[in-house]
Structure formats: structure tokens, C-alpha cells
Write a protein that holds these residues in place. Structure first.
Motif, PDB file in Angstrom:
ATOM      1  N   TYR A  96      66.865  16.799 -14.237  1.00 22.98           N
ATOM      2  CA  TYR A  96      68.050  16.287 -13.551  1.00 22.98           C
ATOM      3  C   TYR A  96      69.027  17.438 -13.302  1.00 22.98           C
ATOM      4  CZ  TYR A  96      66.691  11.582 -15.225  1.00 22.98           C
ATOM      5  OH  TYR A  96      66.038  10.403 -15.484  1.00 22.98           O
ATOM      6  N   ASP A  97      69.934  17.227 -12.347  1.00 19.07           N
ATOM      7  CA  ASP A  97      71.122  18.074 -12.357  1.00 19.07           C
ATOM      8  C   ASP A  97      72.059  17.519 -13.425  1.00 19.07           C
ATOM      9  OD1 ASP A  97      73.081  16.142 -11.225  1.00 19.07           O
ATOM     10  OD2 ASP A  97      71.967  16.385  -9.363  1.00 19.07           O
ATOM     11  N   SER A  98      73.081  18.290 -13.805  1.00 17.60           N
ATOM     12  CA  SER A  98      73.863  17.937 -14.987  1.00 17.60           C
ATOM     13  C   SER A  98      74.584  16.602 -14.842  1.00 17.60           C
ATOM     14  CB  SER A  98      74.867  19.044 -15.317  1.00 17.60           C
ATOM     15  OG  SER A  98      75.808  19.198 -14.267  1.00 17.60           O
ATOM     16  N   LEU A  99      75.105  16.280 -13.661  1.00 17.69           N
ATOM     17  CA  LEU A  99      75.813  15.011 -13.473  1.00 17.69           C
ATOM     18  C   LEU A  99      74.845  13.835 -13.519  1.00 17.69           C
ATOM     19  CD1 LEU A  99      78.398  13.445 -12.915  1.00 17.69           C
ATOM     20  CD2 LEU A  99      78.032  13.836 -10.467  1.00 17.69           C
ATOM     21  N   GLU A 100      73.694  13.979 -12.868  1.00 13.55           N
ATOM     22  CA  GLU A 100      72.717  12.893 -12.861  1.00 13.55           C
ATOM     23  C   GLU A 100      72.177  12.639 -14.262  1.00 13.55           C
ATOM     24  OE1 GLU A 100      68.750  11.456 -10.344  1.00 13.55           O
ATOM     25  OE2 GLU A 100      69.329  13.569 -10.372  1.00 13.55           O
ATOM     26  N   PHE A 101      72.004  13.713 -15.050  1.00 10.62           N
ATOM     27  CA  PHE A 101      71.534  13.531 -16.423  1.00 10.62           C
ATOM     28  C   PHE A 101      72.537  12.735 -17.237  1.00 10.62           C
ATOM     29  CE2 PHE A 101      71.574  15.000 -20.873  1.00 10.62           C
ATOM     30  CZ  PHE A 101      70.337  14.504 -21.264  1.00 10.62           C
ATOM     31  N   GLN A 102      73.831  13.042 -17.100  1.00  9.18           N
ATOM     32  CA  GLN A 102      74.851  12.290 -17.831  1.00  9.18           C
ATOM     33  C   GLN A 102      74.810  10.818 -17.448  1.00  9.18           C
ATOM     34  OE1 GLN A 102      76.357  13.623 -20.301  1.00  9.18           O
ATOM     35  NE2 GLN A 102      75.764  15.732 -19.845  1.00  9.18           N
ATOM     36  N   PRO A 151      81.758  11.736 -17.247  1.00  9.51           N
ATOM     37  CA  PRO A 151      81.794  13.088 -17.806  1.00  9.51           C
ATOM     38  C   PRO A 151      82.843  13.940 -17.101  1.00  9.51           C
ATOM     39  CG  PRO A 151      80.001  12.903 -16.248  1.00  9.51           C
ATOM     40  CD  PRO A 151      80.641  11.537 -16.322  1.00  9.51           C
ATOM     41  N   HIS A 152      83.090  15.115 -17.651  1.00 11.68           N
ATOM     42  CA  HIS A 152      83.997  16.040 -16.980  1.00 11.68           C
ATOM     43  C   HIS A 152      83.297  17.380 -16.796  1.00 11.68           C
ATOM     44  CE1 HIS A 152      84.949  18.337 -20.666  1.00 11.68           C
ATOM     45  NE2 HIS A 152      84.945  17.178 -21.284  1.00 11.68           N
ATOM     46  N   LEU A 153      83.771  18.144 -15.852  1.00 18.50           N
ATOM     47  CA  LEU A 153      83.148  19.416 -15.497  1.00 18.50           C
ATOM     48  C   LEU A 153      83.630  20.503 -16.445  1.00 18.50           C
ATOM     49  CD1 LEU A 153      81.210  20.533 -13.347  1.00 18.50           C
ATOM     50  CD2 LEU A 153      83.214  21.191 -11.996  1.00 18.50           C
ATOM     51  N   SER A 154      82.673  21.184 -17.072  1.00 17.29           N
ATOM     52  CA  SER A 154      82.987  22.304 -17.959  1.00 17.29           C
ATOM     53  C   SER A 154      82.281  23.538 -17.388  1.00 17.29           C
ATOM     54  CB  SER A 154      82.529  22.020 -19.384  1.00 17.29           C
ATOM     55  OG  SER A 154      82.740  23.132 -20.223  1.00 17.29           O
ATOM     56  N   GLY A 155      83.022  24.365 -16.722  1.00 16.19           N
ATOM     57  CA  GLY A 155      82.406  25.494 -16.031  1.00 16.19           C
ATOM     58  C   GLY A 155      81.625  25.014 -14.834  1.00 16.19           C
ATOM     59  N   THR A 156      80.302  25.124 -14.907  1.00 20.53           N
ATOM     60  CA  THR A 156      79.452  24.700 -13.784  1.00 20.53           C
ATOM     61  C   THR A 156      78.616  23.469 -14.116  1.00 20.53           C
ATOM     62  OG1 THR A 156      77.689  26.206 -14.500  1.00 20.53           O
ATOM     63  CG2 THR A 156      79.303  27.065 -12.908  1.00 20.53           C
ATOM     64  N   VAL A 157      78.770  22.914 -15.335  1.00 16.23           N
ATOM     65  CA  VAL A 157      77.966  21.758 -15.731  1.00 16.23           C
ATOM     66  C   VAL A 157      78.863  20.617 -16.184  1.00 16.23           C
ATOM     67  CG1 VAL A 157      75.992  23.167 -16.396  1.00 16.23           C
ATOM     68  CG2 VAL A 157      77.714  22.591 -18.099  1.00 16.23           C
ATOM     69  N   TYR A 158      78.321  19.416 -16.056  1.00 17.59           N
ATOM     70  CA  TYR A 158      79.039  18.237 -16.528  1.00 17.59           C
ATOM     71  C   TYR A 158      78.679  17.965 -17.991  1.00 17.59           C
ATOM     72  CZ  TYR A 158      80.692  16.988 -11.880  1.00 17.59           C
ATOM     73  OH  TYR A 158      81.338  16.991 -10.664  1.00 17.59           O
TER      74      TYR A 158
END
Length: 225
Positions: A96-102, A151-158
Motif C-alpha cells: 500500500y501507499d502510506s495513507l491507504e495502509f492506514q 492519520p496525519h502526515l509526518s514528513g512524507t508518510v502518514y
């Protein structure tokens, strides 16, 4: 032929659930600065997973439907969590990308929130101590699911919502200690120790009804003497 005594598997399953929940909840609360859940993987596979699953199967063999369903299911839950968290081996998060994984993890946790709610409703006829495990766990699942949903964005990942994850950790910790309490109460009652722990049966529960019946029968017997 002597009657065969069979041990109660519930305390074993509760201890497996409690320790693994304690570990993950402590990490969700960032206890001692630990934020990565890798240490949970071993406990989730071995103790919270395998041992709890076995305890659930043993409860099924003695006719305890609720215990078999709950312990076996949460044994499966911890094995599933270990699979998700295992780095590299299963590559679930990497797919997944980080947002979709969350969001995907959120759906997973919402499903367990629904299941735990079903179990919670079944504990209203038992005891306060038993009910407290599922009440606190239900709130923990809800908070953790919402934390992944928003979730929230931390750097380049959620990453999961920090406050919701912390609150989920707090209620998970309460659920872990409630499970340990119930396990100790079960062990103490079965081993004839020097103490027993109150579990506070609900007044409408079957156990309370039988206690009242025994008290009434004893009272009637005394009155006839």
C-alpha cells in the motif's frame, strides 16, 4: 473408575491476551520512548496467538461456547497482527501507499470493534470483572480504528493520529489488567489458595440467582430446625 479432573483453560488464554495487549498498549502510549511495535511480533505469534488459540480450543472441548469463541478469535487476531507487522516477510504494508495502509488497517480494526461489541453484549449476564475486559477493549479498538482512519502526515508518510492512538493504548492497558485480574481470580478459585478475588456478579446473572437460591434454601432449613 475415578472421575477425571479437567483444568480450566480460561486463565491461560486470558494471560496470553493480557501480556500481548499490555505490550502493544504500552507502545501505543510510547512508554519509555518505545514507538515501534516489532517486539510485539514474537508475543503475538507465540503467546497471544498460539497459546490463546489453544486455550480457546480446549474451552470448546469442555462446552464453553463463549470462551472458545472469544479466546480462539483473539488468538487469531494476534496472529494476524503479527503477520501484518512482520517486516519484509509478508510485505503487507509495502503493498500500500502510506495513507491507504492506514485506512486498510482502520477497516481491520473496525471489524474487531464490531466483533468485540457482540462479545460485550454477551457479558452483561456474567460479572463486572468479566464485562470490564470487553468494555475497555471495545473502546480501545474504536480509538485505534479512528486513529488509523484519521492519520496525519509526518514528513512524507502518514502515521496514526497520535492522541487517538494514545487513548487507545490507555484503554488497551486497562483491558490487559482486567484480563490478568480475571485470570488470577480463576486460578485462585480453582487451586484453593489462601485468598479469592471478587468478580462482582451482576444481580441478574445466573450465578447470582443460584447464590440467592442457596441462601434461601439454607434459611428455610434453619427455620425448620
Amino acid at each position: 473408575m475415578s472421575k477425571r479432573n479437567i483444568a480450566n483453560p480460561s486463565p491461560l488464554g486470558l494471560c496470553g491476551f493480557a501480556l500481548t495487549t499490555f505490550l502493544l498498549s504500552a507502545i501505543n502510549m510510547e512508554t519509555m520512548g518505545v514507538t515501534h511495535p516489532s517486539i510485539v511480533i514474537a508475543a503475538a505469534f507465540a503467546y497471544g496467538g498460539l497459546v490463546q488459540l489453544l486455550a480457546g480450543m480446549w474451552l470448546m472441548s469442555i462446552g464453553n461456547t463463549f470462551g472458545a469463541t472469544s479466546l480462539s478469535s483473539f488468538g487469531g487476531f494476534w496472529i494476524a497482527v503479527a503477520i501484518i507487522l512482520t517486516p519484509g516477510g509478508f510485505e503487507i504494508e509495502a503493498s500500500y501507499d502510506s495513507l491507504e495502509f492506514q485506512h486498510a488497517f482502520s477497516l481491520f480494526l473496525f471489524g474487531w470493534f464490531i466483533f468485540t461489541t457482540i462479545l460485550l453484549m454477551c457479558t452483561f449476564s456474567s460479572s463486572v470483572a468479566h464485562c470490564s475486559i470487553f468494555l475497555t477493549l471495545d473502546i480501545a479498538f474504536l480509538c485505534l480504528a479512528l486513529g488509523r482512519r484519521y492519520p496525519h502526515l509526518s514528513g512524507t508518510v502518514y502515521v496514526p493520529h497520535e492522541n487517538l492512538t494514545y487513548v487507545g493504548g490507555v484503554f488497551g492497558m486497562l483491558s490487559a489488567f482486567a484480563a490478568w485480574y480475571n485470570a488470577l481470580a480463576g486460578i485462585a478459585a480453582s487451586n484453593h489458595t489462601f485468598f479469592t478475588l471478587p468478580v462482582l456478579q451482576f444481580p441478574w446473572s445466573e450465578a447470582s440467582r443460584k447464590t440467592r437460591q442457596r441462601a434461601l434454601a439454607a434459611s428455610n432449613a434453619r427455620s425448620q430446625v
